[in-house]
Design an enzyme around this catalytic site. Sequence first.
Site, PDB file in Angstrom:
ATOM      1  N   ASP A   1     165.461  33.375 122.225  1.00  0.00           N
ATOM      2  CA  ASP A   1     166.116  32.112 122.453  1.00  0.00           C
ATOM      3  C   ASP A   1     166.979  32.287 123.690  1.00  0.00           C
ATOM      4  O   ASP A   1     167.461  33.509 123.995  1.00  0.00           O
ATOM      5  CB  ASP A   1     166.704  31.360 121.217  1.00  0.00           C
ATOM      6  CG  ASP A   1     167.832  32.088 120.473  1.00  0.00           C
ATOM      7  OD1 ASP A   1     168.376  32.953 121.258  1.00  0.00           O
ATOM      8  OD2 ASP A   1     168.234  31.937 119.619  1.00  0.00           O
TER       9      ASP A   1
ATOM     10  N   ASP B   1     173.494  27.235 108.213  1.00  0.00           N
ATOM     11  CA  ASP B   1     172.815  26.062 107.849  1.00  0.00           C
ATOM     12  C   ASP B   1     171.536  26.169 107.772  1.00  0.00           C
ATOM     13  O   ASP B   1     170.786  25.291 107.629  1.00  0.00           O
ATOM     14  CB  ASP B   1     173.311  25.088 108.910  1.00  0.00           C
ATOM     15  CG  ASP B   1     172.713  25.645 110.499  1.00  0.00           C
ATOM     16  OD1 ASP B   1     172.204  26.614 110.316  1.00  0.00           O
ATOM     17  OD2 ASP B   1     172.777  25.019 111.593  1.00  0.00           O
TER      18      ASP B   1
ATOM     19  N   HIS C   1     169.248  27.971 110.008  1.00  0.00           N
ATOM     20  CA  HIS C   1     168.763  28.097 111.194  1.00  0.00           C
ATOM     21  C   HIS C   1     168.163  29.644 111.253  1.00  0.00           C
ATOM     22  O   HIS C   1     168.918  30.401 110.691  1.00  0.00           O
ATOM     23  CB  HIS C   1     169.112  27.383 112.257  1.00  0.00           C
ATOM     24  CG  HIS C   1     170.277  28.423 113.041  1.00  0.00           C
ATOM     25  ND1 HIS C   1     171.535  28.212 112.609  1.00  0.00           N
ATOM     26  CD2 HIS C   1     170.330  29.412 113.799  1.00  0.00           C
ATOM     27  CE1 HIS C   1     172.478  28.996 113.229  1.00  0.00           C
ATOM     28  NE2 HIS C   1     171.518  29.723 114.100  1.00  0.00           N
TER      29      HIS C   1
END
Length: 231
Positions: A66, A128, A130
């Site tokens: 990413d 969370d 991810h």
Amino acid sequence: MRVIIKKDFDAMSETAKDILLGTMSQDKRVNLSITAGRTPVKVYEKLIPYVKDSDDFNNVHYYNFDEIPVENQAEGITISEIRKLYLTPANVSEKNIHKLTVENYEQQDERLALDGGLDAMLIGLGGDGHFCGNMPTTTEFEYATYKIKVTGDEPWFEPSMMHKGLEFVTMGPKSVFKVKHLVLIVNGESKAEMVKKVLQGPVDLAYPASILQLHPNFTVILDEDAAKYLN
């Protein structure tokens, strides 16, 4: 899915290092995608002495999964952090570094296929749920490599770290499922509840990493604190 539980952060990191080193030691081109952040710090500390100035690992090519661009900065947050943690101290040749950027993300999956695919990917887990840049509310499980434009309404939006209109890119679940060996490392009690949800709960877009349960070659390495709620 194989779950390995180690006593502490150091032991967890040692195990992850051994797995990566085994992959990297193959007598062929090896394509490896690695993560930034705090969790892999000791993995890289343990790996660097083997790799630095050694011709034994000239076969290993590195890819970031990413990227978040930074205004007026030549490279984005992810590759800059990976360079600092591992690529630069390990003295990895620039020709072995293959950057994913906002400009080239549409070619990422084709490029990886032409290069022979990713042999392994080392990832962490967000608090969370991810993984990579696959965030709650902006991820679909059928996504390959894709771009996200931040609206500011996302539950994970942090004004101190990003701004409205920011665009970042990530390999999506569809792309990650093509990785031959996926390795997840998680440490600390603060993520123990999320570890339980994503590994033993239902597959749910609210916690994107829950889809990883279905990966055909998925290794999870935890310290005892992160594993405390697992059955």
